[in-house]
Design an enzyme around this catalytic site. Structure first.
Site, short mmCIF file in Angstrom:
data_model
loop_
_atom_site.label_atom_id
_atom_site.label_comp_id
_atom_site.label_asym_id
_atom_site.label_seq_id
_atom_site.Cartn_x
_atom_site.Cartn_y
_atom_site.Cartn_z
N ILE A 165 0.84 -1.20 0.00
CA ILE A 165 0.00 0.00 0.00
C ILE A 165 0.88 1.25 0.00
O ILE A 165 2.01 1.22 0.50
CB ILE A 165 -0.97 -0.01 1.21
CG1 ILE A 165 -1.95 1.16 1.16
CG2 ILE A 165 -0.23 -0.11 2.53
CD1 ILE A 165 -3.09 1.06 2.18
N CYS A 166 0.36 2.31 -0.59
CA CYS A 166 0.97 3.64 -0.58
C CYS A 166 2.28 3.65 -1.37
O CYS A 166 2.28 3.42 -2.57
CB CYS A 166 1.15 4.12 0.86
SG CYS A 166 1.55 5.88 1.03
N ALA A 167 3.41 3.89 -0.71
CA ALA A 167 4.70 3.90 -1.39
C ALA A 167 5.32 2.51 -1.49
O ALA A 167 6.28 2.32 -2.25
CB ALA A 167 5.66 4.84 -0.66
#
Length: 179
Positions: free
Chosen positions: A100-102
């Site tokens: 998730i995300c980066a």
């Protein structure tokens, strides 16, 4: 019973790590918080978490590996050669890998996004030349699951429950989340 490892490196995004742990445990799915190098891991907002165990170099006991984002946590995950190798082995053996995300930058380094659809934190796709970036909340492509960021943590967690054979919809309803 299904078993999940959520890998924590210093600088992880707390919501993206703890939301999946909480939701998976509510779904009666065994979930270990695995410190990348230590049992005590500090998130990007200064919250210290006591992991259940330290990364042993492999994930053979797990059905899924989850990588939370956050900075510099995602960079620490990406730059850990042992983790990258273990993710490659896990993927080759048919395990679910979620980021998730980066954290999809870790999947990129491991070569797991080639010819796959994925999503990530807006702008991080510039660091992910392989794969096809799509701006969706959660993307499942074969056994790779990705999501966009802190605000998508619940949707991400319910998807993890679903792919592991649980009932994310019922859990979302019980938690008053409109899916």
């Amino acid at each position: 019973m299904k078993k999940v490892a959520v890998v924590l490196a210093n600088g992880f995004e707390e919501i993206e790590a703890l939301t999946p742990v909480d939701v998976l445990r509510r779904a009666s799915i065994e979930c270990d918080m695995v410190g990348l190098t230590d049992l005590e891991v500090e998130g990007s907002h200064g919250i210290k978490v006591q992991a259940d165990k330290v990364f042993s170099g492999e994930f053979s006991d797990y059905d899924m590996v989850v990588l939370p984002g956050g900075m510099p946590g995602s960079v620490h995950l990406r730059d850990h050669d042992g983790l990258v190798a273990a993710l490659q082995v896990a993927a080759a053996s048919g395990k679910w890998i979620a980021a998730i995300c980066a954290a999809p930058i870790v999947l990129e380094r491991a070569g797991l996004l080639t010819d796959r659809r994925y999503t990530c934190y807006p702008g991080k796709e510039a660091e992910i030349p392989s794969g096809q970036h799509v701006a969706e909340t959660v993307v499942v492509d074969e056994k790779i699951i990705t999501s966009r960021g802190a605000g998508t943590s619940l949707a991400f967690a319910y998807q993890l429950v679903d792919v592991l054979g649980g009932d994310g919809d019922s859990l979302a309803q019980a938690m008053v989340y409109e899916r």
